[in-house]
Design a protein around this motif. Sequence first.
Motif, PDB file in Angstrom:
ATOM      1  N   LEU A  10       0.831  -1.210   0.000  1.00  0.00           N
ATOM      2  CA  LEU A  10       0.000   0.000   0.000  1.00  0.00           C
ATOM      3  C   LEU A  10       0.864   1.258   0.000  1.00  0.00           C
ATOM      4  CD1 LEU A  10      -3.039   0.687  -0.073  1.00  0.00           C
ATOM      5  CD2 LEU A  10      -2.948   0.945   2.399  1.00  0.00           C
ATOM      6  N   LEU A  12       2.288   4.183  -3.042  1.00  0.00           N
ATOM      7  CA  LEU A  12       1.543   4.935  -4.058  1.00  0.00           C
ATOM      8  C   LEU A  12       0.897   4.015  -5.097  1.00  0.00           C
ATOM      9  CD1 LEU A  12       3.867   7.998  -4.683  1.00  0.00           C
ATOM     10  CD2 LEU A  12       1.429   8.090  -4.106  1.00  0.00           C
ATOM     11  N   GLN A  36       8.688  -1.821   3.418  1.00  0.00           N
ATOM     12  CA  GLN A  36       9.283  -0.753   2.597  1.00  0.00           C
ATOM     13  C   GLN A  36       8.645   0.584   2.941  1.00  0.00           C
ATOM     14  OE1 GLN A  36      11.863  -1.177   0.624  1.00  0.00           O
ATOM     15  NE2 GLN A  36      11.821  -3.346   1.151  1.00  0.00           N
ATOM     16  N   VAL A  41       8.491   8.230   2.781  1.00  0.00           N
ATOM     17  CA  VAL A  41       9.542   9.251   2.964  1.00  0.00           C
ATOM     18  C   VAL A  41       9.653  10.199   1.763  1.00  0.00           C
ATOM     19  CG1 VAL A  41      10.908   7.682   4.411  1.00  0.00           C
ATOM     20  CG2 VAL A  41      11.479   7.902   1.984  1.00  0.00           C
ATOM     21  N   MET A  45       7.267  15.565  -4.757  1.00  0.00           N
ATOM     22  CA  MET A  45       7.156  16.606  -5.792  1.00  0.00           C
ATOM     23  C   MET A  45       6.639  16.019  -7.103  1.00  0.00           C
ATOM     24  SD  MET A  45       7.849  19.640  -4.814  1.00  0.00           S
ATOM     25  CE  MET A  45       7.969  20.515  -6.372  1.00  0.00           C
ATOM     26  N   CYS A 190       2.149  -4.868  -5.665  1.00  0.00           N
ATOM     27  CA  CYS A 190       2.568  -3.452  -5.711  1.00  0.00           C
ATOM     28  C   CYS A 190       3.602  -3.263  -4.608  1.00  0.00           C
ATOM     29  CB  CYS A 190       1.380  -2.532  -5.442  1.00  0.00           C
ATOM     30  SG  CYS A 190      -0.048  -2.813  -6.473  1.00  0.00           S
ATOM     31  N   GLY A 211      17.513   6.335  -1.324  1.00  0.00           N
ATOM     32  CA  GLY A 211      17.562   7.796  -1.210  1.00  0.00           C
ATOM     33  C   GLY A 211      17.417   8.220   0.241  1.00  0.00           C
ATOM     34  N   GLU A 212      18.206   9.217   0.632  1.00  0.00           N
ATOM     35  CA  GLU A 212      18.097   9.760   1.993  1.00  0.00           C
ATOM     36  C   GLU A 212      17.683  11.221   1.928  1.00  0.00           C
ATOM     37  OE1 GLU A 212      21.095   8.653   4.835  1.00  0.00           O
ATOM     38  OE2 GLU A 212      21.844   7.068   3.511  1.00  0.00           O
ATOM     39  N   GLY A 284      14.723   5.645   2.076  1.00  0.00           N
ATOM     40  CA  GLY A 284      13.837   4.657   1.459  1.00  0.00           C
ATOM     41  C   GLY A 284      14.475   4.172   0.174  1.00  0.00           C
ATOM     42  N   ILE A 285      13.882   3.149  -0.414  1.00  0.00           N
ATOM     43  CA  ILE A 285      14.462   2.607  -1.653  1.00  0.00           C
ATOM     44  C   ILE A 285      13.503   2.824  -2.822  1.00  0.00           C
ATOM     45  CG2 ILE A 285      15.430   0.569  -2.764  1.00  0.00           C
ATOM     46  CD1 ILE A 285      16.467  -0.293  -0.132  1.00  0.00           C
ATOM     47  N   GLY A 315       6.952   8.407  -8.588  1.00  0.00           N
ATOM     48  CA  GLY A 315       5.701   7.696  -8.316  1.00  0.00           C
ATOM     49  C   GLY A 315       4.485   8.606  -8.250  1.00  0.00           C
ATOM     50  N   MET A 317       3.575  11.205  -9.982  1.00  0.00           N
ATOM     51  CA  MET A 317       2.960  11.472 -11.281  1.00  0.00           C
ATOM     52  C   MET A 317       2.544  10.184 -11.990  1.00  0.00           C
ATOM     53  SD  MET A 317       4.696  14.694 -13.201  1.00  0.00           S
ATOM     54  CE  MET A 317       5.978  13.809 -13.977  1.00  0.00           C
TER      55      MET A 317
HETATM   56  C1  LIG Z   1      14.248   9.784  -0.686  1.00  0.00           C
HETATM   57  C2  LIG Z   1      13.184   9.641  -1.730  1.00  0.00           C
HETATM   58  C3  LIG Z   1      12.610  10.778  -2.276  1.00  0.00           C
HETATM   59  C4  LIG Z   1      11.631  10.670  -3.261  1.00  0.00           C
HETATM   60  N1  LIG Z   1      11.033  11.800  -3.743  1.00  0.00           N
HETATM   61  C5  LIG Z   1      10.061  11.706  -4.682  1.00  0.00           C
HETATM   62  C6  LIG Z   1       9.398  12.872  -5.168  1.00  0.00           C
HETATM   63  O1  LIG Z   1       9.696  14.000  -4.765  1.00  0.00           O
HETATM   64  N2  LIG Z   1       8.423  12.699  -6.118  1.00  0.00           N
HETATM   65  C7  LIG Z   1       8.049  11.460  -6.584  1.00  0.00           C
HETATM   66  O2  LIG Z   1       7.155  11.371  -7.421  1.00  0.00           O
HETATM   67  N3  LIG Z   1       8.656  10.350  -6.123  1.00  0.00           N
HETATM   68  C8  LIG Z   1       9.646  10.444  -5.198  1.00  0.00           C
HETATM   69  N4  LIG Z   1      10.262   9.306  -4.728  1.00  0.00           N
HETATM   70  C9  LIG Z   1       9.914   8.021  -5.371  1.00  0.00           C
HETATM   71  C10 LIG Z   1       8.606   7.462  -4.830  1.00  0.00           C
HETATM   72  O3  LIG Z   1       8.722   7.369  -3.459  1.00  0.00           O
HETATM   73  C11 LIG Z   1       8.331   6.106  -5.460  1.00  0.00           C
HETATM   74  O4  LIG Z   1       8.235   6.211  -6.860  1.00  0.00           O
HETATM   75  C12 LIG Z   1       7.005   5.499  -4.957  1.00  0.00           C
HETATM   76  O5  LIG Z   1       6.772   5.822  -3.639  1.00  0.00           O
HETATM   77  C13 LIG Z   1       6.991   4.002  -5.106  1.00  0.00           C
HETATM   78  O6  LIG Z   1       5.741   3.543  -4.672  1.00  0.00           O
HETATM   79  P1  LIG Z   1       5.400   1.994  -4.622  1.00  0.00           P
HETATM   80  O7  LIG Z   1       4.025   1.880  -4.104  1.00  0.00           O
HETATM   81  O8  LIG Z   1       5.719   1.376  -5.926  1.00  0.00           O
HETATM   82  O9  LIG Z   1       6.477   1.381  -3.601  1.00  0.00           O
HETATM   83  P2  LIG Z   1       6.550   1.515  -1.981  1.00  0.00           P
HETATM   84  O10 LIG Z   1       6.235   2.884  -1.532  1.00  0.00           O
HETATM   85  O11 LIG Z   1       7.857   0.938  -1.588  1.00  0.00           O
HETATM   86  O12 LIG Z   1       5.367   0.586  -1.490  1.00  0.00           O
HETATM   87  C14 LIG Z   1       5.441  -0.808  -1.532  1.00  0.00           C
HETATM   88  C15 LIG Z   1       4.681  -1.312  -0.335  1.00  0.00           C
HETATM   89  O13 LIG Z   1       4.579  -2.731  -0.383  1.00  0.00           O
HETATM   90  C16 LIG Z   1       4.731  -3.259   0.919  1.00  0.00           C
HETATM   91  N5  LIG Z   1       5.153  -4.664   0.794  1.00  0.00           N
HETATM   92  C17 LIG Z   1       6.225  -5.137   0.106  1.00  0.00           C
HETATM   93  N6  LIG Z   1       6.278  -6.479   0.188  1.00  0.00           N
HETATM   94  C18 LIG Z   1       5.207  -6.880   0.931  1.00  0.00           C
HETATM   95  C19 LIG Z   1       4.698  -8.149   1.364  1.00  0.00           C
HETATM   96  N7  LIG Z   1       5.294  -9.305   1.036  1.00  0.00           N
HETATM   97  N8  LIG Z   1       3.589  -8.171   2.128  1.00  0.00           N
HETATM   98  C20 LIG Z   1       2.945  -7.021   2.467  1.00  0.00           C
HETATM   99  N9  LIG Z   1       3.382  -5.789   2.068  1.00  0.00           N
HETATM  100  C21 LIG Z   1       4.494  -5.715   1.307  1.00  0.00           C
HETATM  101  C22 LIG Z   1       5.794  -2.339   1.532  1.00  0.00           C
HETATM  102  O14 LIG Z   1       5.778  -2.352   2.933  1.00  0.00           O
HETATM  103  C23 LIG Z   1       5.403  -0.982   0.963  1.00  0.00           C
HETATM  104  O15 LIG Z   1       4.519  -0.260   1.787  1.00  0.00           O
HETATM  105  C24 LIG Z   1      11.228   9.391  -3.714  1.00  0.00           C
HETATM  106  C25 LIG Z   1      11.779   8.250  -3.138  1.00  0.00           C
HETATM  107  C26 LIG Z   1      12.743   8.362  -2.154  1.00  0.00           C
HETATM  108  C27 LIG Z   1      13.310   7.114  -1.527  1.00  0.00           C
END
Ligand SMILES: Cc1cc2nc3c(=O)[nH]c(=O)nc-3n(C[C@H](O)[C@H](O)[C@H](O)COP(=O)(O)OP(=O)(O)OC[C@H]3O[C@@H](n4cnc5c(N)ncnc54)[C@H](O)[C@@H]3O)c2cc1C
Length: 346
Positions: A10, A12, A36, A41, A45, A190, A211-212, A284-285, A315, A317
């Motif tokens: 859960l 983005l 994750q 974090v 933007m 996801c 990224g930090e 975060g990664i 993510g 956008m």
């Molecule tokens: C430092 C930093 C700055 C950033 N700044 C920006 C920005 O300014 N603008 C922008 O657009 N993007 C930014 N990003 C990128 C953005 O954060 C990502 O593109 C986006 O959040 C990824 O979303 P996601 O849902 O794919 O992954 P995640 O946010 O990693 O979500 C995946 C989720 O799955 C869960 N999960 C994984 N495996 C399991 C499992 N087996 N069982 C249950 N749950 C599980 C995790 O706990 C996590 O909550 C930044 C990232 C970082 C690290």
Amino acid sequence: MQVDFIIVGLGLAGIAFAEELSKNGKSFIVFEDDSQNSSLVAGGMYNPVVLKRFTPVWNAKEQLKIALPFYKNLEEKLKGQYQYSVDIYRIFKSIEEQNNWFQACDKLLLEDFMIPKIIKNINQYIKAPFDCGKLKNTGRINVNSLAKDYRIHLKKSNKLREEQFVYKKIVFDMDRVSYRDIIAKHIVFCEGFGLKENPFFNHLPMREAKGELLTIHAPNLKVDYLIKSAVFILPIGNDHYKVGATFNWIDKTKLPTQDGRNELENKLSSVINCDYKIVDHSAGIRPTILDRRPLLGIHKKYKQLSILNGMGTRGVMIAPLMAKKLFLNLEKNEQLDKEIDIARFD
Ligand SMILES: Cc1cc2nc3c(=O)[nH]c(=O)nc-3n(C[C@H](O)[C@H](O)[C@H](O)COP(=O)(O)OP(=O)(O)OC[C@H]3O[C@@H](n4cnc5c(N)ncnc54)[C@H](O)[C@@H]3O)c2cc1C
């Protein structure tokens, strides 16, 4: 319990897919285990211009057309504020960059965002000897607050299980799957960087980037726009700013490090010269892919399994549009564009 979909993750991507399902009257349940935290974090933007080269971000206009109403709807639904308009001031490094800026302003895709002027820096605490270029129609989503509110929303309707999804417990049965007490038509993964643990999809070439970020309190700085130079400095209210972000392709932990902090502090000192205090440090990664494109599609053998990943560095956008595309693919058989389909890695 029978549902149409199980969503794993859960961030983005998971939120965007859950919203697509809600809108289309599909039943679902989400698993989230806090393994994750990229979305939690993120600076949050959205900005359709690559600030290094002044070129358009891939597919940005199409993404924004879906993303902005998506966040607005969530504000109405969850009764929170998540979207903030934030202009961007890109500090120029040279006269050459100033010239490049003017050339880019004439490009069709960028003219709605780039202002064809040099903006004089009048803030004594900002180091900008070549002044700045300004971007408009850009902004920030407070993803952390949105993600927390979204969890509460799902909990209220019993659609959230705060536990790890265990891949080996999936039982395949013709056109369905069962997982513990749940029978579903589809599972959509996801998981962000969690993909690496997923035996059905971990062959896909994720090249994650840690990224930090620092949060600082700088009471004298007084800016209400994002400053972009060696780092970005993003105002988040009450004289607090997020400063980021590092890119590290080796360290796979989500823990903040002293090296990361030093790097950000060094770069920050090349951009501002006022006092500040560090009040938070997070990491975060980012789920970035070898070819820098999202990962969407259905598993070759197990048609009940699909993936929504590869949101990379943007993510905010990308996720809403990609969730829509995956939904249309699964439910209406609409083909995925080749450049986002996982089949490109077959
Ligand atoms: C430092 C930093 C700055 C950033 N700044 C920006 C920005 O300014 N603008 C922008 O657009 N993007 C930014 N990003 C990128 C953005 O954060 C990502 O593109 C986006 O959040 C990824 O979303 P996601 O849902 O794919 O992954 P995640 O946010 O990693 O979500 C995946 C989720 O799955 C869960 N999960 C994984 N495996 C399991 C499992 N087996 N069982 C249950 N749950 C599980 C995790 O706990 C996590 O909550 C930044 C990232 C970082 C690290």
